[in-house]
Motif scaffolding. Structure first.
Motif, PDB file in Angstrom:
ATOM      1  N   LEU A  61       0.852  -1.182   0.000  1.00  0.00           N
ATOM      2  CA  LEU A  61       0.000   0.000   0.000  1.00  0.00           C
ATOM      3  C   LEU A  61       0.889   1.233   0.000  1.00  0.00           C
ATOM      4  O   LEU A  61       1.878   1.290   0.725  1.00  0.00           O
ATOM      5  N   CYS A  62       0.532   2.227  -0.812  1.00  0.00           N
ATOM      6  CA  CYS A  62       1.391   3.400  -0.900  1.00  0.00           C
ATOM      7  C   CYS A  62       0.621   4.582  -1.467  1.00  0.00           C
ATOM      8  O   CYS A  62      -0.211   4.416  -2.359  1.00  0.00           O
ATOM      9  N   ASP A  63       0.905   5.760  -0.946  1.00  0.00           N
ATOM     10  CA  ASP A  63       0.392   7.003  -1.506  1.00  0.00           C
ATOM     11  C   ASP A  63       1.447   7.513  -2.485  1.00  0.00           C
ATOM     12  O   ASP A  63       2.499   8.021  -2.080  1.00  0.00           O
ATOM     13  N   LEU A  64       1.180   7.374  -3.766  1.00  0.00           N
ATOM     14  CA  LEU A  64       2.166   7.752  -4.779  1.00  0.00           C
ATOM     15  C   LEU A  64       2.509   9.237  -4.744  1.00  0.00           C
ATOM     16  O   LEU A  64       3.559   9.650  -5.231  1.00  0.00           O
ATOM     17  N   ASN A  89       3.925   2.471 -14.792  1.00  0.00           N
ATOM     18  CA  ASN A  89       3.274   3.623 -14.166  1.00  0.00           C
ATOM     19  C   ASN A  89       1.835   3.690 -14.657  1.00  0.00           C
ATOM     20  O   ASN A  89       1.527   4.332 -15.671  1.00  0.00           O
ATOM     21  N   ASN A  90       0.972   3.002 -13.954  1.00  0.00           N
ATOM     22  CA  ASN A  90      -0.420   2.895 -14.383  1.00  0.00           C
ATOM     23  C   ASN A  90      -1.357   3.792 -13.581  1.00  0.00           C
ATOM     24  O   ASN A  90      -2.332   4.309 -14.116  1.00  0.00           O
ATOM     25  N   ILE A 115       2.099  14.124 -12.408  1.00  0.00           N
ATOM     26  CA  ILE A 115       3.329  14.086 -13.193  1.00  0.00           C
ATOM     27  C   ILE A 115       4.544  13.942 -12.285  1.00  0.00           C
ATOM     28  O   ILE A 115       5.498  13.210 -12.581  1.00  0.00           O
ATOM     29  N   GLU A 116       4.516  14.629 -11.146  1.00  0.00           N
ATOM     30  CA  GLU A 116       5.630  14.531 -10.212  1.00  0.00           C
ATOM     31  C   GLU A 116       5.798  13.100  -9.705  1.00  0.00           C
ATOM     32  O   GLU A 116       6.917  12.598  -9.595  1.00  0.00           O
ATOM     33  N   SER A 117       4.685  12.417  -9.433  1.00  0.00           N
ATOM     34  CA  SER A 117       4.779  11.051  -8.925  1.00  0.00           C
ATOM     35  C   SER A 117       5.359  10.105  -9.976  1.00  0.00           C
ATOM     36  O   SER A 117       6.205   9.258  -9.671  1.00  0.00           O
ATOM     37  N   VAL A 118       4.916  10.259 -11.217  1.00  0.00           N
ATOM     38  CA  VAL A 118       5.454   9.435 -12.305  1.00  0.00           C
ATOM     39  C   VAL A 118       6.936   9.735 -12.528  1.00  0.00           C
ATOM     40  O   VAL A 118       7.764   8.834 -12.671  1.00  0.00           O
ATOM     41  N   TYR A 119       7.262  11.007 -12.531  1.00  0.00           N
ATOM     42  CA  TYR A 119       8.622  11.466 -12.814  1.00  0.00           C
ATOM     43  C   TYR A 119       9.611  10.917 -11.785  1.00  0.00           C
ATOM     44  O   TYR A 119      10.632  10.304 -12.141  1.00  0.00           O
ATOM     45  N   LYS A 137      12.934  -2.012 -18.073  1.00  0.00           N
ATOM     46  CA  LYS A 137      11.798  -1.556 -18.870  1.00  0.00           C
ATOM     47  C   LYS A 137      10.907  -0.659 -18.016  1.00  0.00           C
ATOM     48  O   LYS A 137      10.548  -1.018 -16.889  1.00  0.00           O
ATOM     49  N   ILE A 138      10.567   0.494 -18.565  1.00  0.00           N
ATOM     50  CA  ILE A 138       9.618   1.393 -17.914  1.00  0.00           C
ATOM     51  C   ILE A 138       8.501   1.676 -18.910  1.00  0.00           C
ATOM     52  O   ILE A 138       8.753   2.094 -20.043  1.00  0.00           O
ATOM     53  N   ILE A 139       7.280   1.419 -18.480  1.00  0.00           N
ATOM     54  CA  ILE A 139       6.118   1.631 -19.336  1.00  0.00           C
ATOM     55  C   ILE A 139       5.152   2.562 -18.631  1.00  0.00           C
ATOM     56  O   ILE A 139       4.719   2.287 -17.506  1.00  0.00           O
ATOM     57  N   HIS A 140       4.825   3.672 -19.285  1.00  0.00           N
ATOM     58  CA  HIS A 140       3.829   4.594 -18.764  1.00  0.00           C
ATOM     59  C   HIS A 140       2.474   4.279 -19.404  1.00  0.00           C
ATOM     60  O   HIS A 140       2.413   3.977 -20.596  1.00  0.00           O
ATOM     61  N   ILE A 141       1.412   4.364 -18.628  1.00  0.00           N
ATOM     62  CA  ILE A 141       0.085   4.271 -19.215  1.00  0.00           C
ATOM     63  C   ILE A 141      -0.406   5.690 -19.467  1.00  0.00           C
ATOM     64  O   ILE A 141      -0.726   6.429 -18.532  1.00  0.00           O
TER      65      ILE A 141
END
Length: 261
Positions: A61-64, A89-90, A115-119, A137-141
């Protein structure tokens, strides 16, 4: 052997929707899957389902949006799986609002914080892959909303467009380290947490080239492809999986209207 045999994968927002289907598919292909969400009961259910089918999975469990989220998630991956090979990153947040009614708090939640969380999660994972000399491998949704406007979704459209270009920029810098960065852009997709009325979904169906709307089960294989060795010649790309909606964007009934003939 599966296409992801022994690879450790973190999939954010994987207790439901596209992330859920991706987690199940990755596990079926041999990955060690970390299910991540905010609801323990739902995460536990996904892990149980994967294990019952012979797959390997844990959950966290995590708050992104928390500043320490990247460190927390990486620590968990190392404790459980010894590291990380794949990041998906879904997870995303969006709130349908007219442009003229969007306030700063909702903008920051839907764009800046997202965006900050994904970055920074991608940054932490990339640095770890480099330190461990791992091919990763990094995949963004993303979303096809990155390519066209949607009424009431200005923040979401802007955020997903940012993801598409972030994918390109990351790929340029991480390519020399054999870290591949790509994105999948789903169109309107029916998932296991679908709440939209049938008439709304029908209007989206008419915008595509195929007779049926996408489902999450159709998106997950695209993510799998980009996570596997089969896509080693590809980086910096965004793959639209939308039933041809980006190419069409005109309902069939409108196209056949006498007004246009």
């Amino acid at each position: 052997m599966g296409r992801l045999e022994g690879k450790a994968a973190l999939i954010t927002g994987s207790s439901s929707g596209i992330g859920y289907e991706t987690a199940k598919l990755f596990a079926a292909e041999g990955a060690l899957v970390m299910v991540m969400g905010r609801n323990a009961e739902r995460c536990e259910a996904v892990v149980k389902e994967i294990r019952e089918k012979g797959g390997k999975a844990e959950y966290t469990l995590c708050d992104l949006y928390a500043e320490d989220a990247p460190e927390v998630l990486l620590k968990r991956m190392k404790e459980v799986f010894g590291g990380i090979d794949i990041l998906v990153n879904n997870a995303a947040w969006w709130k349908g609002q007219p442009f003229l009614e969007t306030n700063r708090a909702d903008f920051r939640k839907g764009f800046s914080d997202y965006i900050e969380s994904v970055y920074f999660l991608s940054q932490a994972v990339s640095q770890d892959m480099i330190d461990e000399k791992k091919k990763g491998k990094i995949i963004h949704i993303a979303s096809t909303a990155a390519y066209y406007g949607e009424r009431g979704m200005s923040v979401y459209c802007a955020a997903k467009a940012a993801v598409v270009n972030l994918t390109r920029a990351m790929a340029l810098e991480l390519g020399p380290h054999e870290i591949y960065v790509n994105a999948v852009a789903p169109g309107t997709t029916v998932t296991n947490n679908e709440k939209r009325p049938a008439h709304v979904l029908e209007s989206f169906r008419l915008m595509g080239a195929l007779p049926e709307l996408n489902t999450a089960e159709k998106i997950a294989p695209a993510v799998l492809f980009l996570a596997s060795g089969e896509s080693d010649g590809i980086t910096g790309e965004t793959l639209a999986v939308d039933g041809g909606c980006v190419q069409i964007r005109m309902p069939e009934k409108l196209y056949e209207s006498p007004i246009l003939l």
